[in-house]
Structures are given as C-alpha cells and as structure tokens.
Write a protein that holds these residues in place. Structure first.
Motif, PDB file in Angstrom:
ATOM      1  N   MET A 186     -20.928  12.761  34.482  1.00 39.59           N
ATOM      2  CA  MET A 186     -20.272  13.668  33.335  1.00 39.59           C
ATOM      3  C   MET A 186     -19.139  14.617  33.681  1.00 39.59           C
ATOM      4  O   MET A 186     -19.122  15.089  34.646  1.00 39.59           O
ATOM      5  CB  MET A 186     -21.569  14.438  32.867  1.00 39.59           C
ATOM      6  N   ASN A 187     -18.140  14.504  32.924  1.00 40.78           N
ATOM      7  CA  ASN A 187     -17.217  15.388  33.300  1.00 40.78           C
ATOM      8  C   ASN A 187     -17.022  16.582  32.018  1.00 40.78           C
ATOM      9  O   ASN A 187     -17.271  16.218  31.120  1.00 40.78           O
ATOM     10  CB  ASN A 187     -15.796  14.629  32.992  1.00 40.78           C
ATOM     11  N   ILE A 188     -16.857  17.724  32.391  1.00 36.58           N
ATOM     12  CA  ILE A 188     -16.717  18.949  31.519  1.00 36.58           C
ATOM     13  C   ILE A 188     -15.132  19.551  31.724  1.00 36.58           C
ATOM     14  O   ILE A 188     -14.619  19.434  32.702  1.00 36.58           O
ATOM     15  CB  ILE A 188     -17.496  19.715  31.428  1.00 36.58           C
ATOM     16  N   LEU A 189     -14.926  20.321  30.656  1.00 35.43           N
ATOM     17  CA  LEU A 189     -13.602  20.752  30.791  1.00 35.43           C
ATOM     18  C   LEU A 189     -13.465  22.088  30.438  1.00 35.43           C
ATOM     19  O   LEU A 189     -12.383  22.685  29.747  1.00 35.43           O
ATOM     20  CB  LEU A 189     -12.716  19.969  29.539  1.00 35.43           C
ATOM     21  N   SER A 249     -28.864  16.452  41.885  1.00 37.49           N
ATOM     22  CA  SER A 249     -27.332  15.735  41.400  1.00 37.49           C
ATOM     23  C   SER A 249     -26.229  16.634  41.369  1.00 37.49           C
ATOM     24  O   SER A 249     -25.301  16.249  41.021  1.00 37.49           O
ATOM     25  CB  SER A 249     -27.451  14.925  40.249  1.00 37.49           C
ATOM     26  N   TRP A 250     -26.546  17.856  41.806  1.00 37.54           N
ATOM     27  CA  TRP A 250     -25.165  18.811  41.864  1.00 37.54           C
ATOM     28  C   TRP A 250     -24.215  18.030  42.853  1.00 37.54           C
ATOM     29  O   TRP A 250     -22.888  18.377  42.760  1.00 37.54           O
ATOM     30  CB  TRP A 250     -25.911  20.121  42.697  1.00 37.54           C
ATOM     31  N   TRP A 251     -24.990  17.260  43.906  1.00 39.62           N
ATOM     32  CA  TRP A 251     -23.882  16.746  45.064  1.00 39.62           C
ATOM     33  C   TRP A 251     -22.984  15.623  44.379  1.00 39.62           C
ATOM     34  O   TRP A 251     -21.824  15.406  44.913  1.00 39.62           O
ATOM     35  CB  TRP A 251     -24.519  16.580  46.285  1.00 39.62           C
ATOM     36  N   ALA A 284     -20.421  17.740  42.507  1.00 39.05           N
ATOM     37  CA  ALA A 284     -19.640  18.199  43.480  1.00 39.05           C
ATOM     38  C   ALA A 284     -18.779  17.540  44.711  1.00 39.05           C
ATOM     39  O   ALA A 284     -17.485  17.430  44.971  1.00 39.05           O
ATOM     40  CB  ALA A 284     -20.470  18.916  44.516  1.00 39.05           C
ATOM     41  N   ILE A 285     -19.162  16.458  44.994  1.00 35.62           N
ATOM     42  CA  ILE A 285     -18.499  15.365  45.696  1.00 35.62           C
ATOM     43  C   ILE A 285     -17.322  14.798  45.000  1.00 35.62           C
ATOM     44  O   ILE A 285     -16.014  14.859  45.420  1.00 35.62           O
ATOM     45  CB  ILE A 285     -19.180  14.302  46.318  1.00 35.62           C
ATOM     46  N   ASN A 286     -17.388  14.486  43.858  1.00 37.83           N
ATOM     47  CA  ASN A 286     -16.701  14.142  42.700  1.00 37.83           C
ATOM     48  C   ASN A 286     -15.534  14.844  42.502  1.00 37.83           C
ATOM     49  O   ASN A 286     -14.056  14.810  42.844  1.00 37.83           O
ATOM     50  CB  ASN A 286     -17.289  13.576  41.559  1.00 37.83           C
ATOM     51  N   MET A 287     -15.686  16.211  42.232  1.00 39.38           N
ATOM     52  CA  MET A 287     -14.922  17.103  41.849  1.00 39.38           C
ATOM     53  C   MET A 287     -14.023  17.485  43.272  1.00 39.38           C
ATOM     54  O   MET A 287     -12.594  17.819  43.246  1.00 39.38           O
ATOM     55  CB  MET A 287     -15.383  18.511  41.321  1.00 39.38           C
ATOM     56  N   ALA A 337     -22.237  23.073  39.707  1.00 41.14           N
ATOM     57  CA  ALA A 337     -21.910  22.162  40.449  1.00 41.14           C
ATOM     58  C   ALA A 337     -20.348  21.706  40.758  1.00 41.14           C
ATOM     59  O   ALA A 337     -19.845  21.402  41.801  1.00 41.14           O
ATOM     60  CB  ALA A 337     -22.780  20.757  40.329  1.00 41.14           C
ATOM     61  N   TYR A 338     -19.819  21.844  39.571  1.00 44.44           N
ATOM     62  CA  TYR A 338     -18.652  21.292  39.268  1.00 44.44           C
ATOM     63  C   TYR A 338     -17.388  22.165  40.108  1.00 44.44           C
ATOM     64  O   TYR A 338     -16.547  21.883  40.882  1.00 44.44           O
ATOM     65  CB  TYR A 338     -17.776  21.459  37.929  1.00 44.44           C
ATOM     66  N   GLY A 339     -17.743  23.873  40.179  1.00 41.81           N
ATOM     67  CA  GLY A 339     -16.784  24.643  40.782  1.00 41.81           C
ATOM     68  C   GLY A 339     -17.438  24.921  42.098  1.00 41.81           C
ATOM     69  O   GLY A 339     -16.785  24.632  42.968  1.00 41.81           O
ATOM     70  N   ASP A 340     -18.524  25.705  42.028  1.00 41.03           N
ATOM     71  CA  ASP A 340     -19.072  26.349  43.324  1.00 41.03           C
ATOM     72  C   ASP A 340     -19.561  25.018  44.150  1.00 41.03           C
ATOM     73  O   ASP A 340     -19.419  25.142  45.442  1.00 41.03           O
ATOM     74  CB  ASP A 340     -20.309  26.973  43.029  1.00 41.03           C
ATOM     75  N   GLY A 341     -20.043  24.031  43.499  1.00 45.37           N
ATOM     76  CA  GLY A 341     -20.567  22.859  44.527  1.00 45.37           C
ATOM     77  C   GLY A 341     -19.186  22.172  44.987  1.00 45.37           C
ATOM     78  O   GLY A 341     -19.453  21.942  46.230  1.00 45.37           O
TER      79      GLY A 341
END
Ligand code: ZN
Length: 500
Positions: free
Chosen positions: A1-4, A358-360, A363-366, A402-406
């Motif tokens: 999932m991608n969020i904006l 699934s944070w990772w 996190a890996i993606n971002m 997960a997106y930022g801090d992760g």
C-alpha cells in the motif's frame, strides 16, 4: 500500500510486549522496569496510569505463537472459491470450499468472514455435517480482545491429525456504481479479502487459492488477476479461473472484472516478464506505465533478483491516489506504480509473519526510494517507538509510521552495515533465502546478524518496541477516506452509469 499524506497522532500510554520467542528474559526485565518504575517515581506517572483503564500496561508478556494459535485457530491449506457477480442486482453469490488443519492445541475452528449473517449465509457444511448459522449450538460469532477481526466459530470438534473440509455458500450485497467487481484490500485499515470470501486475514496464513469468477450480465466483461488466469466460455458466458499455483496470503489475491467497453488493455513483455496493463478507457496512458516498468523491472532484477511471479505482472491503473500491492498484481496510480511493484519482492513474496511485522516491507520499500534520492536520514540516538509492540501479533493492519520512521530505522541499519549498496546486497540475500517463509521482526534482526555480524537487537527494541504512542491503522485511521485506493473512472464512464 502506498500513502500520500501524514496523519495525526494519538497519544496513549499502553505498553505491550508480546514478542518473546527469542529474548523472553530480556522482555520480562523490560516489562518489570515499566511496571516497577512508576511505583518508584510515584506521583504523576502512577496517577496517569489509572485515569484510563486502557492506559494500564499489559500485565504479562504473551507468547506470540501461542496467541496466534488461540486467535487464528486454523491453518488453511487450500481454498476453492466460486464467485458470481450479478451487477444488475448489486449481488454477489459465493461458494467456498476450504481445506484446513487445526493449529496446535486448538479443536474448535473459526473463519474470518466479514459479511457473515443470517441474511447472507446459505449453507455451512463442516466435514460432511450441515451446520445451522442461526442455531447457537452450531455457529457463533466471536470477537477477541486482541484484534478487530471477528470470527465465525463453528462449534464442532476437529482433530489436529486430519485435514478438515468446510464449505460455505452465501449471497451478499455488492454495490458498485461502475458495475465492476474487484479486490479492495486495505492493509493499513486491516481489511483483507474476508469481506468477499471466508479466509484467515493474516500475512503468514499461506494457502493455495483457486478462484472461479463469473458474471451475469448483458455486457461482455474483461478480467485480470493474480496468478494463472484461464478464461473459458465466450461473450456473456465467460468464466475466469484464477489459480495462484502456490501458497499465498488471502489478502494478496487481486482481481478486476470490468465491462469490456469501459477499458483499455495491453499486454507486452518487459525484461522477460509478461505484463498486462488494464485501465479505464481514455484515462491513464498505458504507454507511460510500460515506460516506467521498462527501467524499473530491470533495476529490481539486477539489485534484488528475478521477478518473483512466473506468471508475470497484472496492473490495473487508476487515475489518481495511491495503490495496493497483491500477489503478482497491483491496482495503482501511475505515481505509485514503482512502489507497488517493489512490493512484489517485499510484502508479497518475502512475507511478514504478522501485520505488525509488516512495518519492514513498507520501511524497506520507502528506504529504497528515499535513499536513491538521498532524502532519508537515520533515526537519532534516542529515537524510540512502539511501531511493533503497540499492538498484538493478531491485530490487523499495520502502523503507518512504517513509511517515515520505519525508512529511517532501515537507513540507520544500512549505514552501520556499510551503506546503500551493502544493504541492497543484503536485500538480495533476504529475497534469495526467505521467499514465502514468513518471519517476524526479531527473525529479521537474526538474519541481519547472520549476514553482517552486527547485532541490532538492543537498538531494535528501542526503535520499535518502546515508546508509548498508540498510532495504528485499526483505530488511528478510521474514517480517513484518503487511505483508500481511488477507483473512480473518468467522467464519461461515471456519466454512463449515472443515467441508468
Ligand atoms: Zn506500500
């Protein structure tokens, strides 16, 4: 999932330590510190802790595997699902046959099925015996403290030693203004495919899926979806049989069934991979999507490995917003296409054990994206959060920190390991060795240690298992429409269906 977007935050004092499979003694010590320190400090901390029952720390660490067994109860082996969409009636009929084993120490099965009710369930047959949904000695709806995911409990003893067979026939309302039928998973909310067919909504419950789709309509329909798709029949009697050909998580099954007159479609080979792209007629440029993939797919192959799904990639392009990744497929905007395709590697084939792990994959993606642009900084020395431990292993949906801090946590790890190239080489190693072998956060720490000799355990506890903020999908993002994939077609199509 991608969020904006960046959402707001809830602040709540709640401490959970459920992950004790490796360092249980350490956890107990940490927990004791949390329990004892307020007593030593007294005053405000103690007072705060009793103002709201939700703020009282969890009393005991819980064994993760035991909790998953107790709450999920069954391990699905295979599913055979037949779905018939009747657009003119806004109805969907389903027949699902599920083979499963009981998980350790469990005897009474349950299944996640969101629309379950006396008005939707037709027949339930468990191991050849018909159960009455309306008889409380046969079937019970149950909920668990640890998760928002309700279960349909089937009150018959099932042995651990055999394969059980469950068949459920049902008829549910399915209203869609544009007369299309598609998977609409939202892993941030924790909504999986159990809103359409009975399943277990957990990333590590992997099973083979065979799904037959048909539609009752005067219109011709087109279809794309996860895995191998075989079309049978012709014109208005078409059926599509989707076969995942391997065990996958139910929430990663994608399908899109849409009136043929409303779509553009093109299939091309990109970097040796069959890519099928569908979009609403006269909306998004399919050429632009192929152009992105022409460079993205070879880059991922070179850096991480061969594309994971041998049947290739199916894409439904939306006009705007984010996207959602599925097994070998995605429903996404052009802007989120690279992000969702990256998830084919991390998220859809290298799989987290629980949603909280699934944070990772985010996190890996971002991190991969941000670090290429040089726009990610490591977490500072004192950073702590409860991204993982803020919830139990059976909670659905992940924490969107997960997106930022992760990503910053991953950057800290990457720097210590030797930089971007070294960490990408580790991703290649992870992908080569642990595909479809779900693992949790501490197993990831172990894999990093085995690969690099660097032990991140203490840091990971601080980064992901401490802190007091509760900020996660199930409660934290309720009602935020902008988390959802935007399926709105162009106005010409909207107009057509409005007239009816
Ligand atoms: Zn994502």
């Amino acid at each position: 999932m991608n969020i904006l977007y960046n959402g707001s935050m809830n602040s709540l004092l709640r401490i959970n330590f459920f992950n004790i499979n490796k360092e249980s003694i350490k956890y107990i010590c940490i927990l004791l510190i949390f329990l004892v320190l307020p007593l030593i400090w007294g005053g405000c901390v103690k007072e705060e802790a009793i103002t709201n029952p939700e703020e009282i720390p969890q009393p005991d660490p819980v064994d993760e595997n035991d909790l998953m067994d107790r709450v999920l109860r069954i391990d699905i082996l295979s599913m055979d699902v037949k779905l018939e969409y009747i657009p003119d009636e806004d109805v969907l009929t389903g027949e699902s046959t599920i083979e499963f084993r009981m998980r350790p120490n469990q005897t009474i099965p349950l299944i996640h099925f969101d629309p379950a009710g006396s008005d939707t369930i037709g027949t339930i047959i468990l191991n050849g015996v018909e159960l009455d949904f309306n008889d409380p000695s046969d079937v019970k709806m149950i909920s668990f403290d640890e998760t928002t995911q309700d279960g349909v409990e089937l009150l018959r003893e099932c042995g651990n030693d055999k394969i059980n067979i469950l068949t459920i026939k049902y008829r549910i309302g399915y209203s869609n203004s544009y007369k299309s039928f598609y998977s609409n998973v939202n892993d941030i909310y924790g909504v999986g495919n159990e809103v359409i067919f009975p399943s277990i909504n957990c990333p590590s419950d992997l099973s083979k899926h065979k799904m037959t789709f048909s539609v009752v309509s005067d219109k011709d329909y087109s279809f794309i979806g996860s895995g191998k798709v075989v079309e049978t029949g012709s014109n208005k009697n078409r059926k599509w049989v989707l076969d995942t050909e391997r065990e996958v998580a139910s929430y990663t099954i994608m399908w899109m069934m849409v009136p043929e007159e409303d779509i553009d479609f093109e299939e091309r080979e990109v970097d040796g991979i069959d890519v099928r792209i569908m979009t609403y007629k006269d909306s998004v440029s399919i050429d632009s999507a192929f152009e992105i993939l022409e460079s993205w797919l070879p880059e991922l192959r070179a850096n991480i490995g061969m594309f994971p799904m041998e049947r290739g990639l199916d894409v439904f392009l939306t006009q705007r917003g984010g996207g959602m990744e599925y097994f070998g497929a995605t429903i996404t905007s052009l802007s989120a296409l690279e992000h969702e395709v990256f998830h084919m590697y991390f998220g859809c084939s290298v799989v987290a054990k629980t949603y909280r792990d699934s944070w990772w994959d985010e996190a890996i993606n971002m991190w991969y994206e941000y670090s290429a642009a040089g726009s990610v900084s490591p977490v500072n020395q004192n950073f702590s959060s409860n991204i993982v431990s803020g919830r139990t292993p059976v909670s659905v949906g992940f924490d969107d920190r997960a997106y930022g801090d992760g990503a910053r946590v991953i950057e800290s790890i990457a720097i210590e390991m030797g930089g971007r190239d070294t960490f990408i080489a580790f991703l290649n190693h992870l992908y080569s060795n642990y595909t479809f072998s779900p693992f949790n956060t501490f197993e990831l720490v172990e894999y990093i240690f085995n690969y690099s000799g660097i032990d991140f355990e203490d840091k990971i506890i601080n980064w992901l298992y401490k802190g007091t903020r509760v900020y996660y999908s199930a409660s934290g993002t309720e009602g935020r429409d902008y988390h959802k994939v935007d399926m709105t077609p162009p106005y010409e199509i909207v107009k057509k269906y409005k007239r009816k």
